[in-house]
Motif scaffolding. Structure first.
Motif, PDB file in Angstrom:
ATOM      1  N   UNK A   8       0.801  -1.315  -0.122  1.00 55.42           N
ATOM      2  CA  UNK A   8      -0.047   0.026   0.071  1.00 55.42           C
ATOM      3  C   UNK A   8       0.937   1.315   0.053  1.00 55.42           C
ATOM      4  N   UNK A   9       1.816   1.377   0.857  1.00 57.72           N
ATOM      5  CA  UNK A   9       2.827   2.327   1.009  1.00 57.72           C
ATOM      6  C   UNK A   9       3.555   2.618  -0.254  1.00 57.72           C
ATOM      7  N   UNK A  10       3.887   1.789  -1.176  1.00 63.54           N
ATOM      8  CA  UNK A  10       4.559   1.433  -2.392  1.00 63.54           C
ATOM      9  C   UNK A  10       3.513   2.257  -3.527  1.00 63.54           C
ATOM     10  N   UNK A  11       2.271   1.662  -3.269  1.00 63.50           N
ATOM     11  CA  UNK A  11       1.415   2.189  -4.413  1.00 63.50           C
ATOM     12  C   UNK A  11       0.999   3.644  -4.196  1.00 63.50           C
ATOM     13  N   UNK A  19       2.049   9.387  -6.051  1.00 67.61           N
ATOM     14  CA  UNK A  19       2.791  10.828  -5.633  1.00 67.61           C
ATOM     15  C   UNK A  19       3.868  10.966  -6.987  1.00 67.61           C
ATOM     16  N   UNK A  20       4.487  10.144  -7.160  1.00 63.49           N
ATOM     17  CA  UNK A  20       5.655  10.314  -8.059  1.00 63.49           C
ATOM     18  C   UNK A  20       4.957  10.680  -9.431  1.00 63.49           C
ATOM     19  N   UNK A  21       3.915  10.094  -9.979  1.00 66.95           N
ATOM     20  CA  UNK A  21       3.104  10.268 -11.057  1.00 66.95           C
ATOM     21  C   UNK A  21       2.638  11.788 -11.158  1.00 66.95           C
ATOM     22  N   UNK A  22       2.081  12.062  -9.950  1.00 67.44           N
ATOM     23  CA  UNK A  22       1.540  13.513  -9.999  1.00 67.44           C
ATOM     24  C   UNK A  22       2.776  14.442 -10.200  1.00 67.44           C
TER      25      UNK A  22
END
Length: 244
Positions: free
Chosen positions: A8-11, A16-19
């Motif tokens: 879940x944390x990785x997802x 966040x990186x995508x945004x």
């Protein structure tokens, strides 16, 4: 092994990186990422990035060094280099107002340095052409006056184009500068001429030396002189300086 919480944390991190990427890229068209502008994020051109981190831009061979804009470069060329010498050159170009420009070019192999300036609107300053910037290296400092004694230099004389030998005699400082590309020996002289007829202060001294042991040492091979005031030979070598 991943746990449910770590997944879940990785997802969350991926989202966040995508945004962050979407906000940064601000896609110009469909696939093009615009160059950065004042107040607008974007890519930095490769050349500007290299300049910003202090890395030289590698130029195509045979580039004309006088055509370069502001920046730092490396190039294998002989086009408008000093004496049109073909070599690897490190080139620094600084530009000011009204197209005033200063070029500093360094021979990568030997460290020889030259400068050239253009004043206004690319008109070359006078005197014109490449000016050599001489650099000095102290290779011996001490007191050398004993015959057949070996004195050690910090570098071989063949690393330099010229040597300057500084020495003392009769309370005065003297210097001798000579080309050393093929020199194996040197001769130093010091004279004191009488001020008036009948003056007994005449003195003449000479010291001969040689570079030995593959030019990393030197010795004094001959001492001679004449003086009624001081019959000894007072020539003392205090410094030897390599010049490139």
């Amino acid at each position: 092994m991943y746990t449910e919480d770590s997944l879940k944390e990785l997802k969350t991190d991926v989202k966040r990186l995508k945004r962050m990427l979407e906000n940064h890229i601000q896609d110009a068209g469909t696939t093009v990422h615009a160059l950065s502008q004042p107040g607008v994020p974007g890519f930095v051109e490769y050349e500007d990035l290299q300049k910003g981190v202090g890395k030289r831009i590698l130029l195509a061979q045979k580039t004309d060094v006088l055509t370069l804009e502001e920046g730092i470069y490396e190039c294998y060329t002989d086009v408008n280099t000093p004496k049109n010498e073909l070599a690897i050159w490190n080139i620094n170009v600084q530009v000011g107002f009204e197209k005033r420009k200063t070029l500093t070019i360094i021979h990568s192999g030997s460290g020889r340095t030259y400068t050239r300036t253009f004043h206004t609107n690319n008109q070359e300053s006078t005197p014109s052409g490449w000016a050599r910037v001489l650099k000095e290296y102290v290779v011996f400092e001490g007191s050398a006056s004993e015959r057949n004694k070996k004195y050690t230099l910090s570098q071989k004389i063949t690393n330099f184009e010229m040597l300057r030998i500084e020495f003392q005699c009769l309370g005065n400082m003297y210097s001798f500068t000579g080309v050393v590309a093929t020199s194996k020996t040197f001769c130093l002289t010091a004279n004191n001429l009488p001020n008036v007829q009948g003056d007994t202060g005449f003195a003449a001294y000479e010291l001969e030396g040689q570079f030995i042991d593959e030019n990393i040492n030197f010795s004094i091979s001959r001492l001679s002189g004449y003086s009624k005031l001081d019959p000894s030979n007072p020539i003392v070598i205090s410094r030897i300086i390599g010049i490139n």
